[in-house]
Design an enzyme around this catalytic site. Structure first.
Site, PDB file in Angstrom:
ATOM      1  N   ASP A 183       0.840  -1.196   0.000  1.00  0.00           N
ATOM      2  CA  ASP A 183       0.000   0.000   0.000  1.00  0.00           C
ATOM      3  C   ASP A 183       0.875   1.246   0.000  1.00  0.00           C
ATOM      4  O   ASP A 183       1.613   1.499   0.943  1.00  0.00           O
ATOM      5  CB  ASP A 183      -0.901  -0.011   1.242  1.00  0.00           C
ATOM      6  CG  ASP A 183      -2.060   0.965   1.133  1.00  0.00           C
ATOM      7  OD1 ASP A 183      -1.985   1.867   0.272  1.00  0.00           O
ATOM      8  OD2 ASP A 183      -3.029   0.824   1.895  1.00  0.00           O
ATOM      9  N   HIS A 185      -0.543   4.225  -0.154  1.00  0.00           N
ATOM     10  CA  HIS A 185      -1.360   5.195   0.610  1.00  0.00           C
ATOM     11  C   HIS A 185      -1.377   6.588  -0.022  1.00  0.00           C
ATOM     12  O   HIS A 185      -1.643   7.570   0.671  1.00  0.00           O
ATOM     13  CB  HIS A 185      -0.839   5.330   2.043  1.00  0.00           C
ATOM     14  CG  HIS A 185      -1.395   4.310   2.988  1.00  0.00           C
ATOM     15  ND1 HIS A 185      -2.738   4.136   3.208  1.00  0.00           N
ATOM     16  CD2 HIS A 185      -0.777   3.399   3.782  1.00  0.00           C
ATOM     17  CE1 HIS A 185      -2.924   3.172   4.101  1.00  0.00           C
ATOM     18  NE2 HIS A 185      -1.753   2.705   4.453  1.00  0.00           N
ATOM     19  N   GLU A 209      -1.217  -0.703  -4.090  1.00  0.00           N
ATOM     20  CA  GLU A 209      -2.447   0.036  -3.825  1.00  0.00           C
ATOM     21  C   GLU A 209      -2.196   1.532  -3.716  1.00  0.00           C
ATOM     22  O   GLU A 209      -1.197   1.963  -3.148  1.00  0.00           O
ATOM     23  CB  GLU A 209      -3.057  -0.482  -2.525  1.00  0.00           C
ATOM     24  CG  GLU A 209      -4.344   0.197  -2.110  1.00  0.00           C
ATOM     25  CD  GLU A 209      -4.949  -0.468  -0.892  1.00  0.00           C
ATOM     26  OE1 GLU A 209      -5.684   0.224  -0.153  1.00  0.00           O
ATOM     27  OE2 GLU A 209      -4.690  -1.670  -0.669  1.00  0.00           O
ATOM     28  N   GLU A 235     -10.333   3.276  -2.732  1.00  0.00           N
ATOM     29  CA  GLU A 235     -10.924   3.437  -1.410  1.00  0.00           C
ATOM     30  C   GLU A 235     -11.448   4.849  -1.178  1.00  0.00           C
ATOM     31  O   GLU A 235     -12.297   5.058  -0.315  1.00  0.00           O
ATOM     32  CB  GLU A 235      -9.922   3.068  -0.326  1.00  0.00           C
ATOM     33  CG  GLU A 235      -8.757   4.032  -0.174  1.00  0.00           C
ATOM     34  CD  GLU A 235      -7.726   3.529   0.826  1.00  0.00           C
ATOM     35  OE1 GLU A 235      -7.636   4.137   1.908  1.00  0.00           O
ATOM     36  OE2 GLU A 235      -7.036   2.554   0.528  1.00  0.00           O
ATOM     37  N   ASP A 257     -15.123   1.007  -1.054  1.00  0.00           N
ATOM     38  CA  ASP A 257     -15.403   0.690   0.347  1.00  0.00           C
ATOM     39  C   ASP A 257     -16.911   0.657   0.534  1.00  0.00           C
ATOM     40  O   ASP A 257     -17.608   1.624   0.203  1.00  0.00           O
ATOM     41  CB  ASP A 257     -14.756   1.747   1.242  1.00  0.00           C
ATOM     42  CG  ASP A 257     -14.791   1.385   2.716  1.00  0.00           C
ATOM     43  OD1 ASP A 257     -15.900   1.097   3.215  1.00  0.00           O
ATOM     44  OD2 ASP A 257     -13.726   1.391   3.355  1.00  0.00           O
TER      45      ASP A 257
END
Length: 381
Positions: A183, A185, A209, A235, A257
């Site tokens: 990830d 982020h 990700e 997300e 999500d």
């Protein structure tokens, strides 16, 4: 049957649950929350509740359209999350009324178990390796880890080396038959992500990700074209229209999500849209039990599903975990790193209402950490 009451509960560690009750006693649960903005979403839920109380709970699609399109200003994380939790609760009610799990109402199961991954932490390769081995021993076949903490806007040789050494340690601990995801982020600039992605290829991550922030989705095509590893995002995208540019850019995995992107109703449509681009679904879910249960209902009925995130045992669940709010945690038991399909009605879980009411408003406000680069500019957390 009419909706008679809607309540919300702010519970540790950072979650918001909603309870929708009908006049004949059927109750549905949802999880509407933006991490760090629970109080704001709570207000939005009660505003939307004015559209639902007194109405037939089984008109789920009509309610979804009204909640998301019935006002001049719409969309965004707060309103979408409020509608998401209420949508989950309405599907929960529908399943209980019809005596069927939600995935049966969505067309029936396409699999008998859902593969899940778990988070591992650690700033050093030895810590990563130890954490990964623990999860392998627990039966998991996949893990996810952060690529880094705060990152220089253009990575130094040392920065790259630290990212790569942690990936190498994870791969060595996992062997060739298990997976890890990395990830980013959104902590990386576009140029930084392009610089680092090729260095991860030898370790074959399942996906990388959020290589960049969602506001730079228009740059994803450039990264996809130059990346030797699959890219994932979603997300912080809240609708089909938000997701479409990422799909057109060529991402391999989309990660809406269930508590942010319009609930079961919209994520099911996002999955169908993704299927037309040959893109896989991996729902984002570092949240509580209702969000996870809703995610699993979609996973069991979605052909292009890949893997499920979940927060059981995650390091930042301090003070409570998802299982603490269930009367019976067995529906969320792991079996060799998978969740098994339940035939229980609705979302398939029994929320412990007494525990939820006791925990309401006992959580301290959770806020995102605020990081800055050395030059004073803001960094993604």
């Amino acid at each position: 049957m009419k909706i008679s009451r809607i309540e919300t509960f702010a519970v540790p560690p950072r979650w918001l649950l909603c309870r929708v009750e009908t006049d004949d006693g059927v109750v549905g649960w949802g999880e509407p929350v933006v991490e760090g903005r629970a109080a704001t979403v709570r207000t939005a839920v009660h505003e939307l509740s004015e559209l639902l109380v007194g109405q037939d709970p089984l008109r789920i699609e009509d309610h979804w359209q009204t909640m998301t399109k019935g006002s001049f200003y719409r969309g965004g994380p707060v309103l979408s999350s409020a509608a998401s939790g209420l949508d989950q609760a309405l599907w929960d009610i529908a399943g209980k009324v019809y005596g069927a799990p939600v995935h049966q109402l969505l067309g029936g199961p396409v699999r008998e178990r859902v593969r899940a991954y778990t988070w591992v932490g650690g700033d050093e390769p030895t810590q990563i390796a130890e954490a990964v081995r623990e999860q392998v021993e627990a039966g998991f076949t996949a893990v996810k880890m952060n690529a880094s903490g705060r990152m220089n806007r253009l990575a130094t040789t040392r920065d790259i080396g630290e990212v790569v050494s942690r990936a190498a340690a994870a791969r060595e601990a996992l062997g060739d038959d298990r997976d890890f995801a990395v990830d980013f982020h959104g902590r990386f600039t576009v140029a930084n992500a392009a610089k680092i992605l090729p260095h991860l290829a030898p370790y074959n991550p399942l996906f990388v990700e959020e290589p960049v922030l969602p506001e730079y989705t228009h740059r994803l095509r450039d990264l996809v074209a130059g990346s030797p590893v699959p890219l994932a995002t979603g997300e912080r995208l809240f609708s089909r229209t938000d997701v479409l540019p990422a799909l057109m850019a060529g991402v391999a995995v989309i990660q809406p999500d269930l508590s942010h992107a319009g609930g079961i109703s919209e994520v099911r449509r996002i999955a169908a849209l993704a299927e037309t681009f040959d893109v896989l679904l991996a729902p984002h879910c570092p949240l509580g039990p209702v969000s996870l249960a809703a995610s699993l209902q979609v996973a069991f009925s979605t052909p292009n599903f890949l893997i499920q995130e979940q927060s059981i045992g995650i390091h930042y669940n301090v003070g409570a975990g998802p299982l603490d709010y269930l009367a019976d945690p067995t529906p969320l038991d792991f079996h060799e790193g998978h969740f098994l399909r339940s035939t229980a009605p609705g979302l398939g879980i029994d929320v412990d209402e007494r525990a939820v009411r006791a925990a309401d408003n006992t959580v301290e406000d959770w806020h995102n950490p605020i990081w800055r680069h050395a030059d004073g500019s803001f960094a993604e957390w």
